[in-house]
Design an enzyme around this catalytic site. Structure first.
Site, mmCIF file in Angstrom:
data_model
loop_
_atom_site.group_PDB
_atom_site.id
_atom_site.type_symbol
_atom_site.label_atom_id
_atom_site.label_comp_id
_atom_site.label_asym_id
_atom_site.label_seq_id
_atom_site.Cartn_x
_atom_site.Cartn_y
_atom_site.Cartn_z
ATOM 1 N N GLU A 109 19.235 -29.490 26.143
ATOM 2 C CA GLU A 109 19.020 -30.334 24.976
ATOM 3 C C GLU A 109 20.177 -30.166 23.985
ATOM 4 O O GLU A 109 20.161 -29.236 23.153
ATOM 5 C CB GLU A 109 17.724 -29.959 24.267
ATOM 6 C CG GLU A 109 16.485 -30.118 25.112
ATOM 7 C CD GLU A 109 15.263 -30.375 24.237
ATOM 8 O OE1 GLU A 109 14.619 -31.401 24.439
ATOM 9 O OE2 GLU A 109 14.986 -29.566 23.344
ATOM 10 N N HIS A 152 13.375 -23.685 22.116
ATOM 11 C CA HIS A 152 13.729 -24.978 21.525
ATOM 12 C C HIS A 152 14.681 -24.729 20.353
ATOM 13 O O HIS A 152 14.512 -23.765 19.607
ATOM 14 C CB HIS A 152 12.467 -25.713 21.076
ATOM 15 C CG HIS A 152 12.731 -27.152 20.750
ATOM 16 N ND1 HIS A 152 13.336 -27.548 19.587
ATOM 17 C CD2 HIS A 152 12.495 -28.283 21.466
ATOM 18 C CE1 HIS A 152 13.459 -28.869 19.591
ATOM 19 N NE2 HIS A 152 12.957 -29.346 20.723
ATOM 20 N N GLU A 175 14.874 -26.023 17.546
ATOM 21 C CA GLU A 175 14.218 -25.939 16.225
ATOM 22 C C GLU A 175 13.663 -24.533 15.995
ATOM 23 O O GLU A 175 13.686 -24.022 14.879
ATOM 24 C CB GLU A 175 13.115 -27.012 16.126
ATOM 25 C CG GLU A 175 13.728 -28.399 15.998
ATOM 26 C CD GLU A 175 12.860 -29.533 16.529
ATOM 27 O OE1 GLU A 175 11.651 -29.333 16.748
ATOM 28 O OE2 GLU A 175 13.418 -30.631 16.738
ATOM 29 N N TRP A 215 5.178 -33.068 21.336
ATOM 30 C CA TRP A 215 4.672 -33.767 20.135
ATOM 31 C C TRP A 215 5.204 -33.121 18.846
ATOM 32 O O TRP A 215 5.052 -33.682 17.774
ATOM 33 C CB TRP A 215 3.140 -33.724 20.098
ATOM 34 C CG TRP A 215 2.436 -34.510 21.152
ATOM 35 C CD1 TRP A 215 2.992 -35.164 22.220
ATOM 36 C CD2 TRP A 215 1.019 -34.718 21.257
ATOM 37 N NE1 TRP A 215 2.012 -35.758 22.973
ATOM 38 C CE2 TRP A 215 0.789 -35.501 22.411
ATOM 39 C CE3 TRP A 215 -0.078 -34.302 20.500
ATOM 40 C CZ2 TRP A 215 -0.486 -35.890 22.807
ATOM 41 C CZ3 TRP A 215 -1.362 -34.685 20.903
ATOM 42 C CH2 TRP A 215 -1.558 -35.469 22.042
ATOM 43 N N LYS A 216 5.758 -31.930 18.956
ATOM 44 C CA LYS A 216 6.184 -31.152 17.771
ATOM 45 C C LYS A 216 5.004 -31.030 16.800
ATOM 46 O O LYS A 216 3.866 -30.970 17.236
ATOM 47 C CB LYS A 216 7.418 -31.781 17.124
ATOM 48 C CG LYS A 216 8.517 -32.069 18.133
ATOM 49 C CD LYS A 216 9.838 -32.309 17.485
ATOM 50 C CE LYS A 216 10.834 -32.708 18.545
ATOM 51 N NZ LYS A 216 12.197 -32.746 18.082
ATOM 52 N N SER A 271 16.780 -37.573 22.314
ATOM 53 C CA SER A 271 16.708 -39.029 22.090
ATOM 54 C C SER A 271 16.586 -39.830 23.389
ATOM 55 O O SER A 271 17.086 -40.958 23.466
ATOM 56 C CB SER A 271 17.891 -39.516 21.259
ATOM 57 O OG SER A 271 17.862 -38.900 19.978
ATOM 58 N N GLY A 295 10.829 -35.917 22.856
ATOM 59 C CA GLY A 295 10.217 -35.696 21.540
ATOM 60 C C GLY A 295 9.621 -36.984 21.005
ATOM 61 O O GLY A 295 8.517 -37.391 21.375
ATOM 62 N N GLY A 296 10.365 -37.665 20.135
ATOM 63 C CA GLY A 296 9.865 -38.864 19.452
ATOM 64 C C GLY A 296 9.163 -39.862 20.360
ATOM 65 O O GLY A 296 8.069 -40.349 20.022
#
Ligand code: PEP
Length: 253
Positions: free
Chosen positions: A170, A98, A100, A10-11, A216, A237-238
């Site tokens: 990823e 990750h 990020e 969900w980040k 994605s 993710g999204g």
């Protein structure tokens, strides 16, 4: 046979109410459309973990994961959350490495190795992320870059420890960009990673290690990605923020 896993990341999204709503929808869908042989991991922000866990209850095949953990065991580390605390709240998985976190929080390979140790010491399964930038892909050194990430943060583990790790490939250029790696590109990297694991831990352990694809992934491309022999699921993710999309991805196997 290795596990098929779909993990939703969900980040830093969703309020308490939104998280409860999404989880309730997922749990209801899982009850209606029994998902066979797929492990589902929900990785919300820390404050959601306990209320999400209460909604998930004993729903078959659904587990809770964190998005990070501290490299420290316990003590005066304000703002940190340890693997030990997470485990005590019923968390089973933790995303580590990750891109990020590597980029924005400057997490390096040595720190990640320590976090992996902490996770394993407290019975959490690390979902260890690796992946290359667009620049590296274009330079043609993507395979060696990704293998080096795995070597640096995981290859100190004993075979027994390593056999508890899940890997997520990823490509950074595909994360949150709408640009997915083709199923062939994913397969090529996953196969290269698996042979890299075999060179260190032997064929049997490499064959039972789940390697997920992230970047994605969505209901429109998951089937093709998951259809590849070395793609054992996804880190999403999204699309994990929409219950219908997430379930469709889980059902793509
Ligand atoms: C991720 O951040 O792990 C990820 C795969 O994101 P997205 O699916 O949005 O690209």
């Amino acid at each position: 046979m290795r596990k098929k896993i779909v993990a939703g990341n969900w980040k830093m999204n969703l309020s308490f109410e939104e998280g409860q709503q999404l989880t309730s929808e997922l749990v209801n869908m899982f009850k209606d459309e029994a998902i066979q042989d797929v492990v589902v991991v929900i990785n919300p922000p820390f404050p959601h973990l306990y209320p999400v866990q209460r909604l998930v209850g004993d729903t078959a095949g659904v587990f809770l994961g964190a998005q990070n953990c501290s490299d420290k065991e316990s003590g005066a580390f304000t703002g940190e959350v340890s693997a030990k605390i997470l485990a005590s709240f019923g968390v089973s998985y933790v995303i580590l490495g990750h891109s990020e976190r590597r980029e924005y929080f400057k997490e390096d390979q040595t720190l990640l190795a320590t976090k992996v140790n902490q996770a394993l010491a407290h019975g959490l399964t690390p979902i260890f992320c690796c992946g290359e930038s667009l620049e590296i892909r274009e330079s043609g050194t993507h395979e060696e870059t990704v293998k080096a990430q795995v070597t640096a943060s995981l290859f100190h583990l004993s075979p027994e420890e390593f056999s508890k790790v899940v890997i997520a490939y990823e490509p950074i250029w595909a994360i949150g960009t709408g640009k997915t790696a083709s199923a062939e590109q994913a397969q090529e990297m996953h196969a290269a990673l698996r042979s890299h694991l075999a060179s260190k831990y032997g064929q049997a352990i490499a064959e039972q290690t789940s390697i997920l694809y992230g970047g994605s992934a969505n209901p429109g491309n998951a089937k093709e990605l998951f259809g590849k022999p070395d793609v054992d699921g996804g880190l999403i993710g999204g699309a994990s923020l929409k219950s219908r999309d997430f379930i469709e991805i889980v059902k793509s196997f």
